[in-house]
Design an enzyme around this catalytic site. Structure first.
Site, short mmCIF file in Angstrom:
data_model
loop_
_atom_site.label_atom_id
_atom_site.label_comp_id
_atom_site.label_asym_id
_atom_site.label_seq_id
_atom_site.Cartn_x
_atom_site.Cartn_y
_atom_site.Cartn_z
N ASP A 153 1.34 -1.06 -0.25
CA ASP A 153 -0.13 0.00 0.28
C ASP A 153 0.93 1.49 0.06
O ASP A 153 1.81 0.65 -0.32
CB ASP A 153 -1.01 0.17 1.23
CG ASP A 153 -0.01 -0.03 2.63
OD1 ASP A 153 1.35 0.18 2.70
OD2 ASP A 153 -1.25 0.32 3.82
N HIS B 34 10.60 -22.96 10.19
CA HIS B 34 9.89 -23.94 10.65
C HIS B 34 8.70 -23.29 10.38
O HIS B 34 7.27 -24.16 9.84
CB HIS B 34 9.68 -23.56 12.07
CG HIS B 34 11.02 -23.27 12.85
ND1 HIS B 34 10.93 -23.70 14.43
CD2 HIS B 34 12.48 -23.89 12.63
CE1 HIS B 34 12.01 -24.41 15.29
NE2 HIS B 34 13.58 -24.80 13.80
N HIS C 87 8.06 -30.53 11.35
CA HIS C 87 7.83 -29.07 11.14
C HIS C 87 7.20 -29.19 10.48
O HIS C 87 6.13 -28.67 9.97
CB HIS C 87 8.78 -27.65 10.88
CG HIS C 87 9.55 -28.03 11.55
ND1 HIS C 87 9.51 -27.32 13.07
CD2 HIS C 87 11.35 -27.99 12.02
CE1 HIS C 87 10.41 -26.52 13.95
NE2 HIS C 87 11.36 -27.41 13.03
N THR D 136 3.34 -1.05 8.57
CA THR D 136 3.79 -1.63 10.02
C THR D 136 4.07 -3.51 9.47
O THR D 136 5.06 -4.00 9.78
CB THR D 136 2.39 -2.17 10.65
OG1 THR D 136 1.31 -2.34 9.96
CG2 THR D 136 2.52 -0.81 11.26
N CYS E 43 3.27 -2.53 4.04
CA CYS E 43 2.49 -2.04 4.11
C CYS E 43 3.00 -0.78 5.35
O CYS E 43 4.48 -0.87 5.60
CB CYS E 43 1.81 -2.12 4.17
SG CYS E 43 0.94 -2.77 6.45
C1 RB5 Z 1 -1.81 2.42 6.48
O1 RB5 Z 1 -1.99 3.90 6.55
C2 RB5 Z 1 -1.74 1.84 7.38
O2 RB5 Z 1 -2.65 1.59 8.66
C3 RB5 Z 1 -0.89 0.62 6.85
O3 RB5 Z 1 -0.21 0.82 5.73
C4 RB5 Z 1 -0.48 -0.79 8.04
O4 RB5 Z 1 0.25 -0.60 8.78
C5 RB5 Z 1 -1.13 -1.48 7.83
O5 RB5 Z 1 -1.59 -3.13 9.02
#
Ligand code: RB5
Length: 147
Positions: free
Chosen positions: A8, A99, A134, A68, A66
């Site tokens: 994203d 694993h 595993h 996080t 993304c």
């Molecule tokens: C977008 O702002 C953010 O929520 C997305 O990139 C991500 O971190 C979601 O898990």
């Protein structure tokens, strides 16, 4: 290796860096977008796009980014046969391969520099699945229920 990539807006810059590195190393990359860091988009769209290719066997692996790594990983793991792991360190990437036989790597674009992200990708690509004890556990991921 044939690898799909997706991100994203929060993961766009790191995705671009990873795609560049992968191509420089001779991998065939299918870039499923997004194509800009400016436009706010929905991470599940890109998680699903890449996971569909992995689940169908069109690509061997997927890399998703993304902000996080969390949300895009959740989307990918909705697909049977997809084992997506959000890895913030090379050690996690190594274990996700050894694993868990992780076939999709998720990264946090707001947590990692381009170099840190690439170091994680390199370990994830180079590390084999250990199999053995595993193997059954990994099979149970898709089968559900008790062993
Ligand atoms: C977008 O702002 C953010 O929520 C997305 O990139 C991500 O971190 C979601 O898990």
């Amino acid at each position: 290796m044939r690898i799909a990539a997706g991100a994203d807006h929060g993961g766009f810059a790191v995705k671009q860096a990873v795609v560049r590195h992968l191509r420089a190393q001779g991998h065939e990359v299918v870039d499923m977008g997004t194509d800009s860091g400016e436009l706010s988009v929905d991470y599940p769209v890109y998680g699903h796009r890449v996971a569909e290719l992995v689940a169908a066997g069109d690509v061997e692996r997927g890399v998703l980014v993304c902000g996080t790594g969390l949300g895009i990983c959740m989307a990918a793991n909705r697909h049977k046969g997809v084992r997506a792991a959000d890895c913030t360190t090379p050690y996690l990437a190594e274990m996700a391969r050894r694993h868990n036989d992780a076939n999709v790597l998720c990264l946090g674009g707001r947590l990692l520099s381009d170099d840190e992200a690439w170091a994680i990708v390199e370990v994830w690509l180079a590390t084999p699945f250990e199999g053995g004890r595993h193997q059954q556990r990994v099979q149970l991921l898709d089968e559900g229920g008790a062993a």
